[in-house]
Design a protein around this motif. Structure first.
Motif, PDB file in Angstrom:
ATOM      1  N   ILE A   7       0.926  -1.201  -0.098  1.00 36.75           N
ATOM      2  CA  ILE A   7       0.018  -0.188   0.096  1.00 36.75           C
ATOM      3  C   ILE A   7       1.006   1.171  -0.143  1.00 36.75           C
ATOM      4  CG2 ILE A   7      -1.708   1.043   1.450  1.00 36.75           C
ATOM      5  CD1 ILE A   7      -2.736  -1.612   2.314  1.00 36.75           C
ATOM      6  N   HIS A   8       1.959   1.065   0.788  1.00 40.66           N
ATOM      7  CA  HIS A   8       2.714   2.384   0.947  1.00 40.66           C
ATOM      8  C   HIS A   8       3.457   2.556  -0.434  1.00 40.66           C
ATOM      9  CE1 HIS A   8       6.633   4.443   2.003  1.00 40.66           C
ATOM     10  NE2 HIS A   8       5.966   5.087   2.864  1.00 40.66           N
ATOM     11  N   ASP A   9       4.044   1.594  -0.920  1.00 45.01           N
ATOM     12  CA  ASP A   9       4.704   1.700  -2.389  1.00 45.01           C
ATOM     13  C   ASP A   9       3.448   2.119  -3.458  1.00 45.01           C
ATOM     14  OD1 ASP A   9       7.002   0.705  -1.607  1.00 45.01           O
ATOM     15  OD2 ASP A   9       6.606  -1.165  -1.998  1.00 45.01           O
ATOM     16  N   PHE A  10       2.311   1.714  -3.497  1.00 46.17           N
ATOM     17  CA  PHE A  10       1.218   2.173  -4.344  1.00 46.17           C
ATOM     18  C   PHE A  10       0.984   3.686  -4.126  1.00 46.17           C
ATOM     19  CE2 PHE A  10      -3.114   2.446  -5.436  1.00 46.17           C
ATOM     20  CZ  PHE A  10      -3.145   2.101  -6.715  1.00 46.17           C
TER      21      PHE A  10
ATOM     22  N   PHE B 190       1.914   7.075  -7.249  1.00 42.68           N
ATOM     23  CA  PHE B 190       1.059   7.969  -7.441  1.00 42.68           C
ATOM     24  C   PHE B 190       1.403   9.189  -7.188  1.00 42.68           C
ATOM     25  CE2 PHE B 190      -2.611   4.934  -7.663  1.00 42.68           C
ATOM     26  CZ  PHE B 190      -2.857   5.117  -8.935  1.00 42.68           C
ATOM     27  N   LEU B 191       2.367   9.390  -5.962  1.00 43.43           N
ATOM     28  CA  LEU B 191       2.864  10.984  -5.643  1.00 43.43           C
ATOM     29  C   LEU B 191       3.874  10.989  -6.661  1.00 43.43           C
ATOM     30  CD1 LEU B 191       2.665  10.736  -1.889  1.00 43.43           C
ATOM     31  CD2 LEU B 191       1.485  12.063  -3.135  1.00 43.43           C
ATOM     32  N   GLU B 192       4.696  10.013  -6.958  1.00 46.77           N
ATOM     33  CA  GLU B 192       5.789  10.349  -7.886  1.00 46.77           C
ATOM     34  C   GLU B 192       5.147  10.709  -9.213  1.00 46.77           C
ATOM     35  OE1 GLU B 192       7.650   6.503  -7.794  1.00 46.77           O
ATOM     36  OE2 GLU B 192       9.035   6.861  -5.944  1.00 46.77           O
TER      37      GLU B 192
ATOM     38  N   ILE C 279       5.798  14.328 -11.226  1.00 51.76           N
ATOM     39  CA  ILE C 279       6.510  14.216 -12.402  1.00 51.76           C
ATOM     40  C   ILE C 279       5.556  15.164 -13.376  1.00 51.76           C
ATOM     41  CG2 ILE C 279       7.094  12.913 -14.635  1.00 51.76           C
ATOM     42  CD1 ILE C 279       8.161  10.983 -12.706  1.00 51.76           C
ATOM     43  N   PHE C 280       4.400  14.879 -13.290  1.00 49.36           N
ATOM     44  CA  PHE C 280       3.467  15.664 -14.309  1.00 49.36           C
ATOM     45  C   PHE C 280       3.288  16.978 -13.783  1.00 49.36           C
ATOM     46  CE2 PHE C 280       1.777  11.251 -15.418  1.00 49.36           C
ATOM     47  CZ  PHE C 280       2.285  10.988 -16.817  1.00 49.36           C
ATOM     48  N   GLY C 281       3.209  17.285 -12.401  1.00 56.51           N
ATOM     49  CA  GLY C 281       3.029  18.618 -11.877  1.00 56.51           C
ATOM     50  C   GLY C 281       4.295  19.363 -12.405  1.00 56.51           C
TER      51      GLY C 281
ATOM     52  N   LEU D 247       4.039  21.220  -4.650  1.00 57.71           N
ATOM     53  CA  LEU D 247       4.482  21.285  -3.474  1.00 57.71           C
ATOM     54  C   LEU D 247       3.467  20.272  -2.338  1.00 57.71           C
ATOM     55  CD1 LEU D 247       4.789  25.143  -3.649  1.00 57.71           C
ATOM     56  CD2 LEU D 247       6.616  23.382  -3.263  1.00 57.71           C
ATOM     57  N   VAL D 248       2.213  20.316  -2.852  1.00 59.15           N
ATOM     58  CA  VAL D 248       1.347  19.591  -1.940  1.00 59.15           C
ATOM     59  C   VAL D 248       1.626  17.970  -2.149  1.00 59.15           C
ATOM     60  CG1 VAL D 248      -1.157  18.461  -1.890  1.00 59.15           C
ATOM     61  CG2 VAL D 248      -0.954  21.103  -2.170  1.00 59.15           C
ATOM     62  N   CYS D 249       2.085  17.824  -3.159  1.00 64.35           N
ATOM     63  CA  CYS D 249       2.608  16.314  -3.428  1.00 64.35           C
ATOM     64  C   CYS D 249       3.863  16.239  -2.302  1.00 64.35           C
ATOM     65  CB  CYS D 249       3.007  15.777  -4.809  1.00 64.35           C
ATOM     66  SG  CYS D 249       1.550  15.536  -6.033  1.00 64.35           S
ATOM     67  N   ILE D 250       4.394  17.112  -2.220  1.00 65.87           N
ATOM     68  CA  ILE D 250       6.014  16.973  -1.483  1.00 65.87           C
ATOM     69  C   ILE D 250       5.431  16.842  -0.123  1.00 65.87           C
ATOM     70  CG2 ILE D 250       7.824  18.278  -0.522  1.00 65.87           C
ATOM     71  CD1 ILE D 250       8.174  19.198  -3.386  1.00 65.87           C
ATOM     72  N   SER D 251       4.343  17.727   0.409  1.00 67.55           N
ATOM     73  CA  SER D 251       4.054  17.623   1.715  1.00 67.55           C
ATOM     74  C   SER D 251       3.378  16.129   2.299  1.00 67.55           C
ATOM     75  CB  SER D 251       2.908  18.677   2.190  1.00 67.55           C
ATOM     76  OG  SER D 251       1.601  18.410   1.352  1.00 67.55           O
ATOM     77  N   LEU D 252       2.628  15.488   0.972  1.00 71.45           N
ATOM     78  CA  LEU D 252       2.159  14.299   1.309  1.00 71.45           C
ATOM     79  C   LEU D 252       3.445  13.069   1.249  1.00 71.45           C
ATOM     80  CD1 LEU D 252      -0.643  14.232  -1.243  1.00 71.45           C
ATOM     81  CD2 LEU D 252      -0.764  14.334   1.348  1.00 71.45           C
TER      82      LEU D 252
END
Length: 177
Positions: A7-10, A14-16, A20-22, A43-48
């Motif tokens: 689950i962590h890898d999944f 998605f965050l990666e 990349i797309f952001g 920046l939101v993805c980095i906080s996640l």
């Protein structure tokens, strides 16, 4: 977070992909407002990522400082740029763009090969000494939260109201232009 490995890898994948797309959106969008929103998404993805690595205080600071302040200032700046004058006479491709693309691509390839050659699963994240230090950091984070919600509550709320008024003023000035 106490997530199992798959689950962590999944979630990590998605965050990666979001990063990349952001990041591509920040660079490739021609409209600066869309580019600023893409930066906010990155920046939101980095906080996640910080939340996944059990650092909720750093994640909250990331959201407050970078998304809440820096990205809003970027949007203020973009609102004051006059759109048609900004895009007039811009060349679609220049020599500098080619050099920049070459350097960026080579750095990207270097980082991908470096990251893929690193064994990440052999790293020990916490030891008993680090756990003792983590408990001290958590109590410091709680102390900061207590001070913000008690001693510094009025200045904290006044700053948020001032930022809201500045945002409304920037929208009004940008619409009148």
């Amino acid at each position: 977070m106490g997530l199992s490995g798959p689950i962590h890898d999944f979630i990590l994948v998605f965050l990666e992909l979001g990063l990349i797309f952001g990041g591509l959106g920040v660079v490739l969008f021609t409209n600066p407002i869309y580019s600023a929103f893409s930066l906010g998404f990155v920046l939101v993805c980095i906080s996640l990522f910080y939340i996944l690595s059990n650092s909720p205080f750093v994640a909250a600071a990331q959201l407050l400082i970078y998304v809440g302040a820096i990205n809003v200032l970027i949007l203020f700046t973009v609102m004051f740029i006059n759109g048609p004058e900004y895009s007039k006479g811009s060349n679609l491709w220049a020599v500098g763009n080619g050099v920049t693309s070459l350097v960026s691509t080579s750095i990207f390839v270097f980082l991908i090969t470096f990251i893929s050659d690193t064994t990440w699963y052999g790293i020990i994240w916490t030891t008993t000494e680090n756990q003792i230090l983590e408990q001290d950091l958590i109590s410091n984070g709680e102390q900061i939260g207590i001070h913000l919600s008690t001693d510094f509550f009025l200045p904290f709320e006044l700053i948020s109201i001032i930022l809201l008024i500045a945002l409304i003023g920037a929208i009004t000035v940008a619409r009148q232009s």
